[in-house]
Design a protein around this motif. Structure first.
Motif, PDB file in Angstrom:
ATOM      1  N   UNK A 295       0.833  -1.206   0.000  1.00  0.00           N
ATOM      2  CA  UNK A 295       0.000   0.000   0.000  1.00  0.00           C
ATOM      3  C   UNK A 295       0.866   1.255   0.000  1.00  0.00           C
ATOM      4  N   UNK A 296       2.000   1.179   0.696  1.00  0.00           N
ATOM      5  CA  UNK A 296       2.903   2.333   0.744  1.00  0.00           C
ATOM      6  C   UNK A 296       3.573   2.553  -0.614  1.00  0.00           C
ATOM      7  N   UNK A 297       3.930   1.472  -1.283  1.00  0.00           N
ATOM      8  CA  UNK A 297       4.466   1.595  -2.639  1.00  0.00           C
ATOM      9  C   UNK A 297       3.452   2.307  -3.528  1.00  0.00           C
ATOM     10  N   UNK A 298       2.205   1.876  -3.434  1.00  0.00           N
ATOM     11  CA  UNK A 298       1.181   2.498  -4.279  1.00  0.00           C
ATOM     12  C   UNK A 298       0.930   3.950  -3.883  1.00  0.00           C
ATOM     13  N   UNK A 299       0.949   4.228  -2.587  1.00  0.00           N
ATOM     14  CA  UNK A 299       0.750   5.611  -2.127  1.00  0.00           C
ATOM     15  C   UNK A 299       1.765   6.543  -2.770  1.00  0.00           C
ATOM     16  N   UNK A 300       3.027   6.166  -2.732  1.00  0.00           N
ATOM     17  CA  UNK A 300       4.060   7.039  -3.289  1.00  0.00           C
ATOM     18  C   UNK A 300       3.960   7.115  -4.817  1.00  0.00           C
TER      19      UNK A 300
END
Length: 324
Positions: A43-48
């Motif tokens: 999810x953090x990969x996608x957020x950035x």
């Protein structure tokens, strides 16, 4: 221990429908047995990707404390899950967003804005500071964490709290309250609680508490429980429209995403007056407030009849208070 396998046949592109995306991702996660910790990293990969346009391996290793090899596996898995979202840019050595990007996680706007303006997460390896230039008004109502903590514990465990409280009418006093929820009026944080001193449910501004200690002996009485708080449990439906005497109605409709020129709200009676005050809603029956800050008007002031917090609603006049 089960292992995650990579190099499988690429999945087809994700559907564009949100419900279908969630179902598809759930099936893929079940197949690969993705752990909650890895899901958070994905999810953090996608957020950035989504909000900053790029993400690197160091972003994952520094945020989550995983080894570089682990971060590489996370990127490989995300690419398997959503091949149309991400590609590697050789010049910058970063993963960048693709033109056909479709998010596979839900991104709540308020949480996104908090992350962009204040950083991402707490704990051992937080991403501190704003991620892009942001400016927001300072928080004037600052809480003491040593006061907030026992209030939160009492709410969670269903206990009473002994507090020293400063009131505008009675000054400083010691009392016992039974809090069951936190509420924000847009400016200040309150504890909604049963007040044993006055035998009624009230709002207590947390910044006005000087001391707070959980009372561990005994449980609240039935009449002190939230189910007995009529103002909290009553839901009022309010229709807000552009102020009839102000300009730029179309802009107001757009700013508040009005449907048919009306913004329909459902609010707790205990909170309605605070919200109307914070939003600068003219609640007078004849839309008589001239201040240009009031761009909204409450279409039917009678909707506030019997609402305890209505005294905070700008311009509101109770039918029973009208002069003959």
């Amino acid at each position: 221990m089960s292992t995650v396998r990579y190099g499988l046949t690429p999945y087809p592109p994700l559907p564009h429908n949100r419900a279908s995306i969630n179902l598809t991702i759930s099936k893929r996660e079940n197949r690969w047995r993705i752990s909650p910790a890895q899901r958070e990293r994905l999810a953090y990969i996608e957020f950035r990707l989504y909000f900053l346009g790029k993400v690197g391996r160091s972003d994952i290793t520094e945020r989550f404390g995983v080894a570089p090899a682990g971060a590489t596996r996370d990127f490989a898995l995300y690419k398997e899950l959503a091949p149309g979202n991400i590609e590697f840019d050789n010049s910058s050595k970063m993963y960048v967003i693709r033109e056909g990007f479709v998010p596979i996680f839900e991104h709540v706007p308020q949480r996104v804005l908090t992350a962009l303006s204040q950083g991402f997460g707490d704990g051992v390896n937080p991403v501190a500071g704003p991620l892009i230039p942001c400016e927001a008004p300072p928080t004037l109502n600052r809480l003491r964490v040593d006061i907030l903590a026992p209030i939160a514990r009492a709410i969670h465990s269903g206990k009473a709290v002994k507090i020293r409280y400063f009131s505008g009418t009675s000054g400083a006093s010691t009392r016992q309250i039974v809090p069951f929820a936190l509420a924000n009026d847009g400016l200040r944080w309150h504890a909604r609680a049963f007040d044993r001193k006055n035998s009624e449910f009230r709002d207590f501004v947390i910044s006005r508490m000087d001391e707070a200690a959980v009372i561990n002996d005994g449980a609240p009485e039935k009449h002190e429980l939230p189910a007995q708080d009529n103002q909290w449990n009553r839901i009022v439906e309010l229709d807000l429209v552009p102020h009839p005497d102000k300009e730029f109605h179309e802009l107001v409709k757009r700013d508040y995403e009005m449907d048919g020129g009306v913004l329909h709200l459902k609010l707790r009676a205990a909170m309605a007056g605070y919200v109307l005050r914070q939003w600068h809603v003219d609640c007078s029956p004849d839309h008589s407030i001239k201040d240009d800050a009031f761009r909204l008007w409450l279409k039917d002031a009678l909707a506030l009849y019997g609402v305890g917090s209505a005294s905070f609603a700008p311009g509101y006049r109770s039918p029973s208070s009208k002069s003959s």
